[in-house]
Design a protein around this motif. Sequence first.
Motif, mmCIF file in Angstrom:
data_model
loop_
_atom_site.group_PDB
_atom_site.id
_atom_site.type_symbol
_atom_site.label_atom_id
_atom_site.label_comp_id
_atom_site.label_asym_id
_atom_site.label_seq_id
_atom_site.Cartn_x
_atom_site.Cartn_y
_atom_site.Cartn_z
ATOM 1 N N LEU A 24 7.260 -2.958 -8.094
ATOM 2 C CA LEU A 24 6.417 -1.918 -8.684
ATOM 3 C C LEU A 24 5.559 -2.446 -9.829
ATOM 4 N N MET A 25 6.039 -3.442 -10.527
ATOM 5 C CA MET A 25 5.226 -4.035 -11.591
ATOM 6 C C MET A 25 3.957 -4.646 -11.009
ATOM 7 N N LYS A 26 4.096 -5.330 -9.883
ATOM 8 C CA LYS A 26 2.925 -5.921 -9.216
ATOM 9 C C LYS A 26 1.983 -4.833 -8.717
ATOM 10 N N VAL A 27 2.553 -3.804 -8.121
ATOM 11 C CA VAL A 27 1.761 -2.704 -7.582
ATOM 12 C C VAL A 27 1.002 -2.000 -8.703
ATOM 13 N N THR A 28 1.693 -1.689 -9.793
ATOM 14 C CA THR A 28 1.031 -0.969 -10.886
ATOM 15 C C THR A 28 -0.027 -1.833 -11.564
ATOM 16 N N PHE A 29 0.198 -3.125 -11.599
ATOM 17 C CA PHE A 29 -0.823 -4.017 -12.159
ATOM 18 C C PHE A 29 -2.114 -3.900 -11.355
ATOM 19 N N GLU A 30 -1.994 -3.947 -10.025
ATOM 20 C CA GLU A 30 -3.169 -3.850 -9.157
ATOM 21 C C GLU A 30 -3.797 -2.456 -9.211
ATOM 22 N N THR B 272 0.832 -1.198 0.000
ATOM 23 C CA THR B 272 0.000 0.000 0.000
ATOM 24 C C THR B 272 0.868 1.249 0.000
ATOM 25 N N ASP B 273 1.951 1.235 0.756
ATOM 26 C CA ASP B 273 2.897 2.344 0.773
ATOM 27 C C ASP B 273 3.403 2.607 -0.644
ATOM 28 N N TYR B 274 3.838 1.563 -1.329
ATOM 29 C CA TYR B 274 4.337 1.715 -2.699
ATOM 30 C C TYR B 274 3.233 2.192 -3.635
ATOM 31 N N SER B 275 2.025 1.739 -3.418
ATOM 32 C CA SER B 275 0.894 2.171 -4.248
ATOM 33 C C SER B 275 0.691 3.677 -4.121
ATOM 34 N N LEU B 276 0.719 4.167 -2.902
ATOM 35 C CA LEU B 276 0.552 5.598 -2.681
ATOM 36 C C LEU B 276 1.719 6.381 -3.273
ATOM 37 N N ARG B 277 2.922 5.841 -3.166
ATOM 38 C CA ARG B 277 4.086 6.513 -3.744
ATOM 39 C C ARG B 277 3.992 6.588 -5.263
ATOM 40 N N VAL B 278 3.532 5.514 -5.879
ATOM 41 C CA VAL B 278 3.351 5.518 -7.339
ATOM 42 C C VAL B 278 2.352 6.603 -7.727
ATOM 43 N N LEU B 279 1.242 6.679 -7.020
ATOM 44 C CA LEU B 279 0.230 7.685 -7.329
ATOM 45 C C LEU B 279 0.768 9.102 -7.129
ATOM 46 N N ASN C 2 -9.349 9.265 -4.096
ATOM 47 C CA ASN C 2 -9.475 9.334 -2.647
ATOM 48 C C ASN C 2 -8.460 8.412 -1.973
ATOM 49 N N VAL C 3 -7.728 8.950 -1.010
ATOM 50 C CA VAL C 3 -6.690 8.190 -0.313
ATOM 51 C C VAL C 3 -7.294 7.003 0.441
ATOM 52 N N GLY C 4 -8.402 7.200 1.123
ATOM 53 C CA GLY C 4 -9.047 6.105 1.851
ATOM 54 C C GLY C 4 -9.443 4.970 0.927
ATOM 55 N N LYS C 5 -9.950 5.311 -0.235
ATOM 56 C CA LYS C 5 -10.352 4.297 -1.202
ATOM 57 C C LYS C 5 -9.136 3.507 -1.699
ATOM 58 N N VAL C 6 -8.034 4.197 -1.944
ATOM 59 C CA VAL C 6 -6.810 3.518 -2.382
ATOM 60 C C VAL C 6 -6.345 2.543 -1.304
ATOM 61 N N VAL C 7 -6.301 3.010 -0.073
ATOM 62 C CA VAL C 7 -5.836 2.157 1.030
ATOM 63 C C VAL C 7 -6.742 0.935 1.186
ATOM 64 N N ARG C 8 -8.041 1.131 1.150
ATOM 65 C CA ARG C 8 -8.965 -0.002 1.272
ATOM 66 C C ARG C 8 -8.773 -1.013 0.140
#
Length: 144
Positions: A42-48, A7-14, A75-81
């Motif tokens: 990051l490939m896994k994160v960006t895929f999701e 999730t941390d990496y997901s937020l960083r990518v965004l 929305n940050v909450g939506k991304v985290v969920r």
Amino acid sequence: MRLTMYTDYSLRVLIYLGTKEDGKLTTIQEISDAYHISKNHLMKVTFELGKAGFIETVRGRGGGIRLADRPENINVGKVVRKMEEDFHLVECFNPETNMCPISPICGLRGVLGKALHAYLSVLDEYNLQDLLFNKEGLRDLLRT
């Protein structure tokens, strides 16, 4: 409460994508270099993120990734969920695996449930644009 690295990496990518000009494509390698994170992770994160509709992927020569929507609509909450596997803070939060003998009368579950709700409610108050309040500073630090 601790977010997974995923999730941390997901937020960083965004955040990284949010620093780019509208519609400009970015490669996973660029993000990997900026954050010093494994390209494979990051490939896994960006895929999701793509499956969840937060980013668009463009295949082929000259392809890359970009935000699928304007930063103020993410929305940050939506991304985290979406990116977290679960929110089982303690064993009793998962009815399928709960073996705790005091669950039926324990007050801890209610307290932690309330805390989790508050945590997610705060995240719901923010969007990606809120995290980009200093785009120039982010660009400098990330060298975008």
